[in-house]
Design an enzyme around this catalytic site. Structure first.
Site, short mmCIF file in Angstrom:
data_model
loop_
_atom_site.label_atom_id
_atom_site.label_comp_id
_atom_site.label_asym_id
_atom_site.label_seq_id
_atom_site.Cartn_x
_atom_site.Cartn_y
_atom_site.Cartn_z
N HIS A 68 8.06 -16.05 29.72
CA HIS A 68 7.62 -17.27 29.05
C HIS A 68 8.79 -18.19 28.77
CE1 HIS A 68 8.98 -14.64 25.80
NE2 HIS A 68 9.37 -15.76 25.24
N THR A 70 9.87 -20.40 25.71
CA THR A 70 9.58 -20.69 24.29
C THR A 70 9.71 -22.20 24.05
OG1 THR A 70 10.57 -18.57 23.68
CG2 THR A 70 10.29 -20.18 21.91
N HIS A 166 14.17 -22.67 28.90
CA HIS A 166 14.54 -21.57 29.80
C HIS A 166 13.52 -20.44 29.72
CE1 HIS A 166 15.77 -20.18 25.86
NE2 HIS A 166 15.58 -18.95 26.34
N THR A 168 13.78 -16.33 29.55
CA THR A 168 14.68 -15.17 29.47
C THR A 168 14.20 -14.13 30.48
OG1 THR A 168 15.14 -15.52 27.13
CG2 THR A 168 15.53 -13.30 27.98
P1 A2P Z 1 14.05 -16.80 24.22
O1 A2P Z 1 13.18 -18.00 24.04
O2 A2P Z 1 15.46 -17.14 24.51
O3 A2P Z 1 13.51 -15.86 25.25
P2 A2P Z 1 11.94 -12.09 19.48
O4 A2P Z 1 11.34 -11.11 20.45
O5 A2P Z 1 13.41 -11.97 19.32
O6 A2P Z 1 11.21 -12.15 18.19
O7 A2P Z 1 11.75 -13.50 20.15
C1 A2P Z 1 10.55 -14.00 20.62
C2 A2P Z 1 10.81 -15.24 21.46
O8 A2P Z 1 11.30 -16.30 20.65
C3 A2P Z 1 11.83 -15.03 22.54
O9 A2P Z 1 11.35 -15.68 23.68
C4 A2P Z 1 13.11 -15.58 21.96
O10 A2P Z 1 14.11 -16.02 22.81
C5 A2P Z 1 12.60 -16.67 21.05
N1 A2P Z 1 13.45 -16.78 19.85
C6 A2P Z 1 13.77 -15.79 18.99
N2 A2P Z 1 14.49 -16.27 17.96
C7 A2P Z 1 14.63 -17.60 18.17
C8 A2P Z 1 15.27 -18.66 17.45
N3 A2P Z 1 15.90 -18.45 16.31
N4 A2P Z 1 15.23 -19.89 17.99
C9 A2P Z 1 14.59 -20.12 19.14
N5 A2P Z 1 13.97 -19.18 19.86
C10 A2P Z 1 13.99 -17.92 19.38
#
Ligand code: A2P
Length: 235
Positions: A68, A70, A166, A168
């Site tokens: 996904h 975000t 992006h 991940t």
């Molecule tokens: P990303 O968007 O880089 O993949 P988690 O599993 O750590 O709770 O994160 C869930 C999703 O939200 C993931 O896709 C993660 O990173 C994103 N994410 C986590 N923490 C943050 C943050 N502080 N700011 C922005 N995106 C975040």
């Protein structure tokens, strides 16, 4: 239950449809396998082992997560700006639509979009795909997404909105997913400062450049067009 009656999710984002997830996984695995065999990569390998003892384990990550992009990490409402994002009006400036100006998130929830994946990148911490958002897609992009990480990437404030977008694809052990967007912004900040990276190889998928400190960027010759549903994850 209408969206307004539910609490805010862990995050909102575009979730790739299953068939395109497989394609993106295959393409990135192919890329990593090829990268691994390049002399130039072996030469810079110390960059990797200093920061991360373990290799980036894509396959392990892939089993657990739906790919996904975000848009807004809400942390069930605890994250700064979460409610504002969910309520952000569809048309920021339109006077004509004042009487009917629903929140973009609610209006577009469940819609399928065509994301453009324009590059793949690898660092000692993360593997990701850069998403180049269209004007329409930027409607769902939070205004503060780039500025949020200014303490880590000072140049982030000067990068255009959407730069952080992006997917991940993998993280090294002990690295938080949040790092992927930071790694991407660092590379884009270098580009903006006029450091185009060292062109290492023309690969079948595109041109591979090295940005120092174990940072690699593959600009895709043909961007990958990925259908993705705008939705949220409650976790
Ligand atoms: P990303 O968007 O880089 O993949 P988690 O599993 O750590 O709770 O994160 C869930 C999703 O939200 C993931 O896709 C993660 O990173 C994103 N994410 C986590 N923490 C943050 C943050 N502080 N700011 C922005 N995106 C975040």
């Amino acid at each position: 239950v209408p969206l307004e009656e539910t609490s805010l999710p862990l995050f909102f984002g575009w979730f790739l449809l299953p068939s395109i997830q497989d394609k993106v996984r295959c393409t990135s695995l192919d890329f990593l396998k090829t990268l691994d065999t390049l002399e130039a990569f072996k030469k810079h390998l110390p960059d990797f082992t200093v920061e991360a003892e373990k290799e980036v384990d894509l396959e392990q990550y892939f089993q657990a997560n739906a790919l996904h992009c975000t848009t807004k990490f809400c942390d069930y409402g605890k994250a700064e700006g979460a409610k504002e994002y969910a309520d952000k009006p569809f048309h920021q400036l339109s006077r004509w639509l004042v009487s009917y100006n629903p929140a973009a998130v609610k209006e577009l929830y469940g819609s399928v979009f065509e994301l453009s994946l324009s590059a793949l990148f690898v660092t000692p911490r993360t593997v990701g795909a850069r998403v180049s958002l269209s004007e329409d897609q930027l409607t769902l992009w939070p205004a503060d997404a780039e500025k949020e990480v200014v303490s880590v990437v000072p140049a982030a404030t000067t990068l255009p909105a959407g730069s952080r977008a992006h997917i991940t694809l993998g993280c090294a052990e002990g690295v938080e997913q949040l790092q992927t967007g930071i790694d991407l912004l660092e590379i884009l900040a270098l580009q903006q400062a006029g450091q185009e990276g060292e062109l290492v190889e023309e690969m079948e998928l595109g041109s591979l450049s090295y940005y120092g400190k174990g940072r690699w960027l593959l600009s895709l010759r043909e961007p990958i067009s990925a259908q993705a549903c705008f939705s949220s994850l409650y976790g």
